[in-house]
Design an enzyme around this catalytic site. Structure first.
Site, PDB file in Angstrom:
ATOM      1  CB  CYS A   1      -0.924  -0.021   1.216  1.00  0.00           C
ATOM      2  SG  CYS A   1      -2.003   1.420   1.294  1.00  0.00           S
TER       3      CYS A   1
ATOM      4  CB  CYS B   1      -0.688   2.641   3.871  1.00  0.00           C
ATOM      5  SG  CYS B   1      -2.200   2.089   3.096  1.00  0.00           S
ATOM      6  CG  ASP B   2       2.981   1.157   4.669  1.00  0.00           C
ATOM      7  OD1 ASP B   2       2.461   1.764   5.631  1.00  0.00           O
ATOM      8  OD2 ASP B   2       2.812  -0.051   4.471  1.00  0.00           O
TER       9      ASP B   2
HETATM   10  C1  LIG Z   1       0.761  -3.358   4.761  1.00  0.00           C
HETATM   11  C2  LIG Z   1      -0.458  -2.476   4.777  1.00  0.00           C
HETATM   12  C3  LIG Z   1      -0.380  -1.242   5.394  1.00  0.00           C
HETATM   13  C4  LIG Z   1      -1.497  -0.436   5.427  1.00  0.00           C
HETATM   14  N1  LIG Z   1      -1.404   0.769   6.052  1.00  0.00           N
HETATM   15  C5  LIG Z   1      -2.469   1.596   6.071  1.00  0.00           C
HETATM   16  C6  LIG Z   1      -2.385   2.878   6.697  1.00  0.00           C
HETATM   17  O1  LIG Z   1      -1.335   3.262   7.212  1.00  0.00           O
HETATM   18  N2  LIG Z   1      -3.491   3.656   6.682  1.00  0.00           N
HETATM   19  C7  LIG Z   1      -4.656   3.271   6.074  1.00  0.00           C
HETATM   20  O2  LIG Z   1      -5.638   4.015   6.105  1.00  0.00           O
HETATM   21  N3  LIG Z   1      -4.782   2.051   5.488  1.00  0.00           N
HETATM   22  C8  LIG Z   1      -3.709   1.215   5.463  1.00  0.00           C
HETATM   23  N4  LIG Z   1      -3.794   0.020   4.821  1.00  0.00           N
HETATM   24  C9  LIG Z   1      -5.051  -0.348   4.172  1.00  0.00           C
HETATM   25  C10 LIG Z   1      -6.044  -0.843   5.223  1.00  0.00           C
HETATM   26  O3  LIG Z   1      -5.425  -1.829   6.002  1.00  0.00           O
HETATM   27  C11 LIG Z   1      -7.305  -1.415   4.571  1.00  0.00           C
HETATM   28  O4  LIG Z   1      -7.896  -0.448   3.724  1.00  0.00           O
HETATM   29  C12 LIG Z   1      -8.304  -1.825   5.647  1.00  0.00           C
HETATM   30  O5  LIG Z   1      -7.697  -2.754   6.526  1.00  0.00           O
HETATM   31  C13 LIG Z   1      -9.544  -2.441   5.048  1.00  0.00           C
HETATM   32  O6  LIG Z   1     -10.342  -2.872   6.097  1.00  0.00           O
HETATM   33  P1  LIG Z   1     -11.448  -4.009   5.892  1.00  0.00           P
HETATM   34  O7  LIG Z   1     -12.037  -4.211   7.228  1.00  0.00           O
HETATM   35  O8  LIG Z   1     -12.311  -3.652   4.751  1.00  0.00           O
HETATM   36  O9  LIG Z   1     -10.650  -5.297   5.398  1.00  0.00           O
HETATM   37  P2  LIG Z   1      -9.466  -6.123   6.057  1.00  0.00           P
HETATM   38  O10 LIG Z   1      -8.604  -5.298   6.930  1.00  0.00           O
HETATM   39  O11 LIG Z   1      -8.834  -6.823   4.890  1.00  0.00           O
HETATM   40  O12 LIG Z   1     -10.188  -7.207   6.980  1.00  0.00           O
HETATM   41  C14 LIG Z   1     -10.891  -8.266   6.419  1.00  0.00           C
HETATM   42  C15 LIG Z   1     -11.313  -9.209   7.523  1.00  0.00           C
HETATM   43  O13 LIG Z   1     -12.189 -10.176   6.958  1.00  0.00           O
HETATM   44  C16 LIG Z   1     -11.814 -11.456   7.419  1.00  0.00           C
HETATM   45  N5  LIG Z   1     -12.325 -12.471   6.492  1.00  0.00           N
HETATM   46  C17 LIG Z   1     -11.964 -12.710   5.194  1.00  0.00           C
HETATM   47  N6  LIG Z   1     -12.654 -13.763   4.714  1.00  0.00           N
HETATM   48  C18 LIG Z   1     -13.463 -14.188   5.731  1.00  0.00           C
HETATM   49  C19 LIG Z   1     -14.391 -15.249   5.863  1.00  0.00           C
HETATM   50  N7  LIG Z   1     -14.628 -16.095   4.873  1.00  0.00           N
HETATM   51  N8  LIG Z   1     -15.024 -15.408   7.059  1.00  0.00           N
HETATM   52  C20 LIG Z   1     -14.800 -14.544   8.089  1.00  0.00           C
HETATM   53  N9  LIG Z   1     -13.935 -13.525   8.002  1.00  0.00           N
HETATM   54  C21 LIG Z   1     -13.267 -13.357   6.845  1.00  0.00           C
HETATM   55  C22 LIG Z   1     -10.315 -11.379   7.539  1.00  0.00           C
HETATM   56  O14 LIG Z   1      -9.800 -12.418   8.360  1.00  0.00           O
HETATM   57  C23 LIG Z   1     -10.181  -9.986   8.171  1.00  0.00           C
HETATM   58  O15 LIG Z   1     -10.400 -10.075   9.553  1.00  0.00           O
HETATM   59  C24 LIG Z   1      -2.710  -0.855   4.805  1.00  0.00           C
HETATM   60  C25 LIG Z   1      -2.785  -2.094   4.194  1.00  0.00           C
HETATM   61  C26 LIG Z   1      -1.683  -2.916   4.190  1.00  0.00           C
HETATM   62  C27 LIG Z   1      -1.768  -4.276   3.543  1.00  0.00           C
END
Ligand SMILES: Cc1cc2nc3c(=O)[nH]c(=O)nc-3n(C[C@H](O)[C@H](O)[C@H](O)COP(=O)(O)OP(=O)(O)OC[C@H]3O[C@@H](n4cnc5c(N)ncnc54)[C@H](O)[C@@H]3O)c2cc1C
Length: 354
Positions: free
Chosen positions: A142, A145-146
């Site tokens: 990302c 983000c980083d």
């Molecule tokens: C390395 C990295 C650094 C980042 N740094 C930043 C930052 O500094 N600032 C920022 O704003 N954003 C950052 N991001 C982006 C941010 O992390 C994402 O936009 C955010 O986490 C999305 O949230 P979400 O809840 O939609 O999905 P996710 O965080 O992807 O969470 C998905 C969840 O769904 C669960 N899941 C998946 N399939 C299933 C299933 N079948 N049954 C039950 N549960 C399931 C997973 O286990 C997880 O708990 C970063 C991303 C990465 C990879």
């Protein structure tokens, strides 16, 4: 899949798939709305933010906060309002009957009147040595983000599509030079992005390494990325041609590596609901029947965060969408209760059964 009531572990008004920022934000609001939410964590409890050491752009933390700490705070906040957060991977949701049947990978079966899909999108990785150890320590998926953590460093970006071009272009704000590594000669990005990157190549901000692939990342958690190993073959796809005498392997010093090879939205467990996905497999939320912006075309299934949003993919935007999904689900549940349909089973005409 029709469930025998005796097999059902529990019934909840609302089940949330995912304990990332979107799922936990939804759980906070759903708990406060007395919807007794049950959150299943999937195989990445806490979601993508647990992969990063420092989150500097989440509002409310002037000094930044570590990803795992932010997630932990949100879990505690959700639990304070009655949310239950459990280990469990949802394998299948059945939308043919109401309530929804939610089957876990371990065989446990739950039912729910509404489901919020907050299951994120997994960044694709290469599976090369060094990747697991250095993810979050100089290796990132990302740039927004980083990127700012690597000022004046040489930054390597892997990919050849729009995302790679956009990330490479963005990272020139920070890097001494951005090296864009692509396994073929031609890019598959849109002309707009290719033209823009070529201008930055002319300005000396980006260097393109065509017909080249990354095979190893070297470094340590303490000091981050030190260098990478690359292979190059003039015909492209060098890792398929390692025995070819024209394939050259070499080490290259860089301070950070960014993968920009796409994301895979986690939606396979929703196949049995017939819910609409877009061309890239992201959940389609169109503000369907019942109002709100997170409703899918299957009444009672709502989507939030990166599993819906392939554009912003940020913690704050995912959290905001989780909040909207909880509010939309609350409206839906209230309507269900008013019409006397909550916790009742029966054929649902609008959902497909497989
Ligand atoms: C390395 C990295 C650094 C980042 N740094 C930043 C930052 O500094 N600032 C920022 O704003 N954003 C950052 N991001 C982006 C941010 O992390 C994402 O936009 C955010 O986490 C999305 O949230 P979400 O809840 O939609 O999905 P996710 O965080 O992807 O969470 C998905 C969840 O769904 C669960 N899941 C998946 N399939 C299933 C299933 N079948 N049954 C039950 N549960 C399931 C997973 O286990 C997880 O708990 C970063 C991303 C990465 C990879």
């Amino acid at each position: 899949m029709a469930s025998d009531a005796d097999d059902v572990v529990d019934h909840r008004p609302l089940i949330v798939a995912g304990s990332g920022i979107a799922g936990l934000s939804a759980a906070i609001y759903a708990g406060r709305s007395n919807n007794d939410p049950l959150v299943f964590e999937g195989d990445e409890p806490g979601g993508q933010l647990t992969l990063t050491t420092e989150v500097d752009n989440y509002p409310g933390f002037p000094e930044g906060i570590s990803g795992p700490e932010l997630v932990q705070n949100m879990k505690q906040q959700a639990e304070r309002f009655g949310a239950e957060i459990k280990n469990g991977i949802i394998e299948r949701v059945d939308g043919a009957e109401r309530p929804f049947t939610v089957e876990l990978a371990n065989g446990d079966v739950y039912t729910a009147d509404a489901v919020i899909a907050a299951s994120g999108a997994s960044a694709r990785t290469l599976g090369v040595p060094g990747e697991d150890e250095l993810m979050g320590y100089g290796l990132s998926t990302c740039a927004t983000c980083d990127g700012a953590f690597f000022r004046d460093e040489k930054i390597l970006v892997v990919g050849g599509g729009d995302a790679a071009m956009e990330e490479a272009s963005f990272l020139t704000k920070f890097a001494s030079t951005v090296y864009l590594v692509h396994r073929r000669e031609e890019f598959r990005a849109e002309d707009y992005w290719i033209d823009r990157v070529m201008e930055q190549v002319d300005d000396g901000e980006i260097e393109i390494m065509r017909n080249t692939e990354l095979t190893e990342i070297h470094g340590s958690k303490a000091d981050g990325v030190d260098h990478v190993t690359l292979v190059e073959n003039p015909e492209g796809h060098p890792t398929d041609k390692l025995d070819d005498p024209d394939t050259e392997e070499f080490d290259f010093d860089v301070g950070a590596v960014f993968y920009a090879i796409g994301h895979t939205p986690n939606t396979s467990y929703l196949e049995g609901t017939g819910v609409d996905l877009d061309d890239e497999g992201y959940l389609d939320t169109q503000g369907g029947e019942g109002g709100g912006q997170t409703a899918t075309d299957v009444p009672g299934i709502f989507g939030a965060g990166d599993v819906v949003d392939h554009h912003y993919q940020q913690a704050a935007t995912a959290g905001g969408m989780g909040v909207k999904a909880a509010l939309d689900a609350d409206d839906y549940l209230e309507e269900l209760e008013r019409s006397g349909q909550a916790e009742t089973s029966g054929e649902v005409a609008t959902a497909e059964s497989d």
